[in-house]
Enzyme design. Structure first.
Site, mmCIF file in Angstrom:
data_model
loop_
_atom_site.group_PDB
_atom_site.id
_atom_site.type_symbol
_atom_site.label_atom_id
_atom_site.label_comp_id
_atom_site.label_asym_id
_atom_site.label_seq_id
_atom_site.Cartn_x
_atom_site.Cartn_y
_atom_site.Cartn_z
ATOM 1 N N HIS A 325 0.581 -1.021 -0.073
ATOM 2 C CA HIS A 325 -0.207 0.247 -0.012
ATOM 3 C C HIS A 325 0.618 1.050 0.175
ATOM 4 C CE1 HIS A 325 0.832 0.155 4.252
ATOM 5 N NE2 HIS A 325 0.116 1.768 4.494
ATOM 6 N N ASP A 326 2.073 1.356 0.857
ATOM 7 C CA ASP A 326 2.512 1.921 0.639
ATOM 8 C C ASP A 326 3.785 2.798 0.006
ATOM 9 O OD1 ASP A 326 1.678 4.138 2.633
ATOM 10 O OD2 ASP A 326 3.214 3.342 4.218
ATOM 11 N N LYS A 329 4.955 6.057 -1.539
ATOM 12 C CA LYS A 329 5.838 7.030 -0.647
ATOM 13 C C LYS A 329 7.445 6.821 -0.284
ATOM 14 C CE LYS A 329 3.667 7.631 3.947
ATOM 15 N NZ LYS A 329 3.363 7.198 5.443
ATOM 16 N N HIS A 354 0.982 10.444 -2.859
ATOM 17 C CA HIS A 354 1.796 8.837 -2.068
ATOM 18 C C HIS A 354 0.934 7.362 -2.916
ATOM 19 C CE1 HIS A 354 0.786 7.952 1.951
ATOM 20 N NE2 HIS A 354 0.516 6.590 1.806
ATOM 21 N N HIS A 379 -6.127 5.697 2.329
ATOM 22 C CA HIS A 379 -6.366 7.081 3.211
ATOM 23 C C HIS A 379 -7.194 7.267 2.597
ATOM 24 C CE1 HIS A 379 -2.886 7.376 5.086
ATOM 25 N NE2 HIS A 379 -2.127 7.523 4.126
#
Length: 458
Positions: A325-326, A329, A354, A379
Site C-alpha cells: 500500500h505504501d 512513499k 503517494h 487513506h
C-alpha cells in the site's frame, strides 16, 4: 524471505508472470532514486540491446534482465543515512548524484556543498559541512555499500541467483577502479555489472536530455567509468531507430516482447507473496519512522478480514494490498517523512500524492487490479475527507475500508523513534469517535477484543 519457485509453464492471459510484475514494481524503485517512473525498464532495454551486440547467451540476458529491473532494490536502505548525512532532500540528492562525475574531486565537493542542509542558515550549514570529514568519494562509498549489500541480499533471498546478485552489488564499480564500493577495476568487475553501469547512466541522461547528450556522456567516460568495448557496442546502436522509438513511446511493451526464460513463466500465489514481502521491506527500510509498518498493516488487515468472515482468497488480497500500500512513499523525501514538526501545505501535498503513485506503480497488471484498488485507497474516508481521490462511502467496498482502519491502527499503536505508541484501549477510543463518520463501524468493532502484537520501536 520466500525464495521463488517459478513454474515452467507457458503463460496465459490469466496468469501473472515474473517479467511484467517486476517491470511494474521497478517503477517504485525508480522513485526512491529520484528517477522518472520507467527508468529501470528503459535501462533494461538498452542493456539487452548491448547484450545482443556483444553476443551474450540467453541465460546471461535473462540474468541481466532481472538485474536491471531490481538494480535499485537496496536503494531505500541508505535513504535515512543519506538524509542524516546531508540534512537535505534525499530524493533530490540521489537524483543529482546520477549526474555527478565522481572521477572529478571538484564535482564531488560541489555536490556535497550543494546538497548539505541547503534549507538551513549559513552558520548551521557550515557546522553540518564540518561534520562531513571524509572526501566526497569516501562518503559515497559508504552510502553505496549499504545499497549494494541490501540489494544483493534481497535478490539472493528471492532465489534469483548469484549472477543477478553480483551484478547489482557491483553496479557502481568503474572501469578505472575509482567506482564504488570496492574500487574494482576492468575485468575484475563482472561483465553484466559493466553493462548495467553503462545502461543505467545512459538512460539517466537520455531521459533528461536526449540521445545525443547520453551518447556524449558515454563517450566522455569511456575508459574511466565504462568498458570501452561496451561503449563501442552502444554506439553501434546509434542508428537503431526501433530502440530509440521504443524507449520514447512504448518501453514497457517493448520489454515485454523481449521477455524470455524464467521471466516468462507464471508465478504462484506463494511467489507473489514473497515478492510483495520483499517490496514491503524496501518501503519499510526507507525511514526508521515507519520501520516494518507495511508488514504490520498487512497482518492487521488480514486478521481483521478473518474476524469479519472474509474468505481465504479475500484475506490474501488484503494481505498483499497491505504489503504494497505504501509503495508510493518511496517517492517522498525523508526530509518530509522524518520531519518532527508540522508539515507545510506543500509538504502535505507531497504526502497526499503517494496513494496515486502506488496506483500508477501497480497499474497495467490485470491479475493485480483488485490489489491495486485496495492498496491505493488506504487513506480514503467515508465522508470524502480522505485522499488521494476523495472517494466517499458508496465508492469504497469493505476490503478498502478494512485496510484504511488497519493503517490507522498501526499509526496509532506503533512505537516511533520520537514517541511511544498508544495503548490498544486508547487507540480504540479514538477510532470509535470516527465510527460511521469517516471510518467503517463494523471494521472498528472487529478490532474489539482482539489481541494484537505490539509494534516495537525502530
Amino acid at each position: 524471505m520466500h525464495s521463488l519457485h517459478i513454474v515452467a509453464e507457458e503463460p496465459s492471459a490469466s496468469h501473472l508472470t515474473l517479467g511484467p510484475l517486476l517491470a511494474a514494481l521497478s517503477r517504485a524503485l525508480d522513485l526512491t532514486e529520484g528517477q522518472t517512473m520507467g527508468h529501470s525498464v528503459c535501462a533494461c532495454l538498452i542493456a539487452l540491446r548491448i547484450a545482443d551486440v556483444i553476443g551474450l547467451t540467453d541465460e546471461q540476458k535473462n540474468d541481466l534482465h532481472l538485474a536491471m529491473l531490481l538494480k535499485d532494490a537496496g536503494c531505500s536502505s541508505n535513504a535515512a543515512r543519506m538524509f542524516e548525512t546531508f540534512g537535505g532532500d534525499d530524493i533530490v540528492a540521489k537524483q543529482d548524484a546520477k549526474f555527478c562525475n565522481w572521477c572529478s574531486m571538484l564535482e564531488g565537493f560541489r555536490y556535497v556543498l550543494n546538497h548539505t542542509a541547503p534549507h538551513l542558515l549559513f552558520t548551521e550549514r557550515l557546522k553540518k559541512l564540518t561534520q562531513i570529514t571524509c572526501t566526497p568519494g569516501k562518503l559515497m562509498d559508504r552510502l553505496t555499500l549499504i545499497r549494494c549489500e541490501r540489494g544483493a541480499e534481497i535478490i539472493r533471498a528471492l532465489g534469483l541467483g548469484d549472477q543477478v546478485a553480483e551484478t547489482v552489488y557491483n553496479l557502481d564499480e568503474h572501469w578505472n577502479g575509482f567506482g564504488f564500493p570496492h574500487g574494482r577495476k576492468k575485468q575484475a568487475i563482472p561483465l553484466l555489472a559493466r553493462i548495467a553501469c553503462l545502461a543505467q547512466t545512459v538512460t539517466v541522461f537520455y531521459m533528461h536530455f536526449g540521445k545525443d547528450r547520453a551518447l556524449a556522456v558515454a563517450k566522455s567516460r569511456r575508459k574511466t567509468w565504462f568498458d570501452p568495448d561496451l561503449v563501442k557496442a552502444l554506439f553501434s546502436l546509434d542508428a537503431d531507430e526501433h530502440l530509440w522509438s521504443d524507449l520514447k513511446m512504448r518501453p514497457r511493451e517493448a520489454l515485454e516482447e523481449r521477455t524470455t526464460g524464467t521471466l516468462r513463466y507464471r508465478i504462484s500465489p506463494a511467489d507473489l507473496e514473497g515478492i510483495c514481502h520483499a517490496f514491503a521491506g524496501v518501503v519499510d527500510a526507507k525511514s526508521p519512522f515507519t520501520a516494518d509498518h507495511s508488514r504490520r498493516v498487512a497482518e492487521y488487515a488480514r486478521q481483521l478480514g478473518s474476524n469479519m468472515g472474509f474468505s481465504m482468497s479475500q484475506q490474501a488480497e488484503l494481505y498483499r494490498a497491505g504489503l504494497l500500500h505504501d509503495l508510493g512513499k518511496l517517492g517522498v523525501s525523508n526530509l518530509i517523512l522524518e520531519k518532527p514538526g508540522r508539515l507545510t501545505g506543500d509538504e502535505w501535498e507531497v504526502i497526499r500524492r503517494h496513494p496515486e503513485a502506488t496506483s500508477r506503480i501497480l497499474a497495467g497488471l490485470p491479475t493485480l487490479e483488485r490489489i491495486r484498488q485496495i492498496a491505493a485507497t488506504h487513506h480514503e474516508k467515508l465522508d470524502g475527507s480522505g485522499y488521494g481521490c476523495g472517494l466517499r462511502a458508496e465508492q469504497l467496498d469493505l476490503s478498502q475500508r478494512v485496510l484504511a482502519v488497519a493503517d490507522i491502527w498501526d499509526a496509532l499503536t506503533a512505537d516511533r523513534p520520537y514517541r511511544a505508541g498508544m495503548s490498544q484501549d486508547e487507540a480504540l477510543a479514538i477510532l470509535q469517535k470516527e465510527s460511521g463518520k469517516t471510518l467503517d463501524g463494523d471494521c472498528i468493532d472487529a478490532l474489539k477484543g482482539a489481541t494484537w502484537p505490539r509494534a516495537k520501536a525502530a
